[in-house]
Design an enzyme around this catalytic site. Structure first.
Site, short mmCIF file in Angstrom:
data_model
loop_
_atom_site.label_atom_id
_atom_site.label_comp_id
_atom_site.label_asym_id
_atom_site.label_seq_id
_atom_site.Cartn_x
_atom_site.Cartn_y
_atom_site.Cartn_z
N CYS A 9 0.86 -1.18 0.00
CA CYS A 9 0.00 0.00 0.00
C CYS A 9 0.90 1.23 0.00
O CYS A 9 2.09 1.14 0.31
CB CYS A 9 -0.95 0.01 1.20
SG CYS A 9 -0.12 0.22 2.80
N CYS A 134 -17.35 14.52 7.12
CA CYS A 134 -18.28 13.90 8.06
C CYS A 134 -18.65 14.93 9.13
O CYS A 134 -17.99 15.97 9.24
CB CYS A 134 -17.67 12.64 8.69
SG CYS A 134 -16.29 12.96 9.83
#
Length: 578
Positions: A9, A134
């Site tokens: 990753c 959010c």
């Protein structure tokens, strides 16, 4: 079957290590003999030897960053995204063993050495810009951004994600980047300004879906995006979309209100450092801190209402929302009155914007004169003569009931709030419990806030404890994730438990609810009060911010033990590698 696995990753920390652990367990279940090469920046990489590569039946690459393929020439190779592994590791490995294809040495080029799926190689690279946001602007905002970035890169898409977190907009998109993008993704649980995306293909989703179903989100973005027309006619929404919109409007208001609540609560808490009654002395520093805190709380309700209205009707709704919210605070209608004022102002402003038709020469008067004036007048009159007084009576009754409730009722309320905080780990139910408790701070009712924050720490703390108590049941990557989860729990970030809940929801969620409900109930039983609505255990650094301290810590410890021990017992023992 003998296979070799490579994981990688961009950061070389969480995703690569976690994928390696999941694939190792999946290989054991499938009776595969697996050699694993995990690209990591935090531990030594055990590179596959030439002998190992020569002896395996196929190579499986799970990566969201480029991996060299040259050494695998002549072997069967399968490439995929780490996100697929996190969703279903065993299914990913089964598909890989069936669909691996021979890698021809002559076909390896510079482009083929990327980690993109073979089907995407040679295609024109598509460009994506995105925004994540959010309500609290902490965990989901950045987790969704990372998921979008990694999955896009794994599919050979160019992407830039702007995060709108609690510290403001970061990695901001430029006009040139927006103009060059093929699609815009808005993964947000609050309303964000979309005016700069006028004329662009735009797709809306939530941070939760962008985090948990990232691959599907990207596919839907290209397949279902529609051209966004700013200030265009409102599109008809079905009932499901409208309900989602109501929640988003409310969370937009709450997210803009929270900084005021946190700053005000901390200032009030700091004033008590000099003594409980020190703020009564005029001209003292304690009095100044108390004045700052109360000023922030005074603005709390108007800002809540103003940004609910802004979310519904854009800028024309802001003024009537602020005015309605201030009236709600003045009348004594409090938090619930502010919510009512916000929706009344927002929908009245939106109705006026849609229905009032003026000549083109006068159209510019609508957003700055006509709509704010009429909507403010309507909202103010409704709040004064219709809604305000009943809601004020409701708030008064609720405040008195909470202050005078017996131990049994207090325990029940704490149990419910605690269970709600742990039900969906930062989702709508969690936010509803938190918003309810925050709203009561304005009435100097501090016990529900204490129960809410204490219970909100339990899921992440409990998962960290479980990985310590039952080390043999968890892989090395999961134990590392447990350490991170424990640290997040100390900071009152429930989302630290999400990686565990995503993999094992039927055991994790009940364990979290049990511990959180106990913590909330104990906190209310002890009469614990919390003046600062965020910060986790670090609020203890401020004297008198939490009282009484030891019983409050006992409540958190008890809930953490229940969650940790329960999940350690319920956790399924995975078969060891053959």
């Amino acid at each position: 079957m003998k296979i070799a696995i490579v994981t990688a990753c961009p950061s070389g920390v969480a995703s690569s290590i976690l994928a390696a652990g999941l694939l190792e367990k999946a290989a054991a279940k499938l009776n595969f003999s697996a050699a694993i090469e995990c690209h990591s920046t935090v531990k030594a990489v055990e590179t596959l030897s030439a002998e190992t590569i020569a002896n395996v039946d196929c190579i499986v690459i799970a990566a969201n960053t480029p991996v060299s393929l040259a050494r695998f020439a002549g072997k069967k190779v399968y490439q995929g995204s780490i996100n697929e592994v996190l969703t279903d590791a065993q299914g990913f490995l089964t598909k890989a063993s069936e669909q691996a294809s021979l890698l021809d040495a002559d076909a390896i080029s510079e482009e083929a050495q990327s980690n993109a799926p073979i089907a995407n190689q040679g295609a024109v690279q598509k460009s994506i810009v995105a925004i994540t946001a959010c309500p609290t602007g902490v965990a989901h905002t950045f987790m969704a951004a990372e998921a979008l970035e990694e999955t896009a890169k794994a599919n050979s898409y160019q992407i830039k994600v702007e995060t709108r977190g609690s510290v403001g907009a970061k990695n901001q998109l430029t006009a040139e980047e927006i103009a060059a993008a093929d699609v815009v993704i808005i993964a947000a649980d609050i309303e964000v300004d979309l005016s700069r995306f006028d004329g662009k293909a735009l797709f809306k989703t939530s941070t939760s879906l962008a985090l948990k179903k990232t691959e599907q989100t990207l596919q839907d973005a290209f397949a279902k995006a529609t051209v966004y027309q700013h200030s265009g006619p409102a599109q008809a929404n079905d009932s499901k979309q409208e309900k989602a919109g109501v929640y988003k409007h409310l969370m937009t208001g709450v997210s803009h209100m929270l900084p005021l609540v946190v700053a005000g609560g901390l200032c009030i808490a700091l004033s008590f450092v000099f003594g409980i009654n020190a703020a009564d002395v005029k001209g003292s520093l304690a009095a100044a801190l108390m004045g700052i805190g109360k000023s922030a709380f005074t603005l709390m309700i108007p800002v809540l209402a103003g940004y609910i209205a802004y979310s519904i009707a854009d800028r024309p709704g802001l003024a009537p929302g602020l005015i309605g919210g201030f009236l709600a605070a003045t009348i004594g209608a409090g938090f619930f009155g502010g919510i009512a004022a916000g929706f009344i102002a927002g929908y009245s402003a939106k109705l006026l914007a849609d229905k009032i038709k003026l000549p083109q020469t006068m159209e510019s008067l609508k957003p700055i004169l006509i709509i704010p004036f009429i909507a403010s007048l309507f909202t103010g009159l409704v709040m004064i003569y219709i809604v305000g007084e009943p809601v004020a009576q409701l708030m008064h009754w609720l405040t008195e009931a909470l202050k005078n409730m017996g131990d049994g009722n207090a325990i029940l309320l704490g149990l419910i709030l605690g269970a709600m905080m742990c039900f969906d780990l930062g989702g709508p139910v969690n936010k509803a419990a938190y918003a309810f408790s925050v709203g009561l701070l304005e009435t100097q009712t501090y016990t529900p806030m204490a129960a809410t924050m204490a219970a909100g720490m339990v899921p992440a703390l409990g998962m960290g404890l479980a990985t310590f108590l039952a080390k043999s049941k968890f892989t090395a990557p999961e134990r590392e994730a447990g350490k991170a989860s424990f640290a997040l729990g100390l900071c009152f970030i429930s989302e630290g438990a999400i990686p565990f809940a995503a993999r094992d929801p039927m055991r994790v969620i009940p364990a979290c609810i049990a511990g959180g409900a106990l913590t909330g109930a104990l906190s209310m039983l002890f009469g614990a009060q919390l003046l600062a609505p965020h910060g986790g255990l670090f609020v203890l650094l401020i004297p008198n911010a939490i009282s009484p301290v030891l019983p409050y810590l006992f409540a958190i410890t008890a809930g953490t033990l229940v969650t940790g021990v329960l999940y350690a017992m319920l956790k399924k023992v995975e078969p060891t590698k053959a």
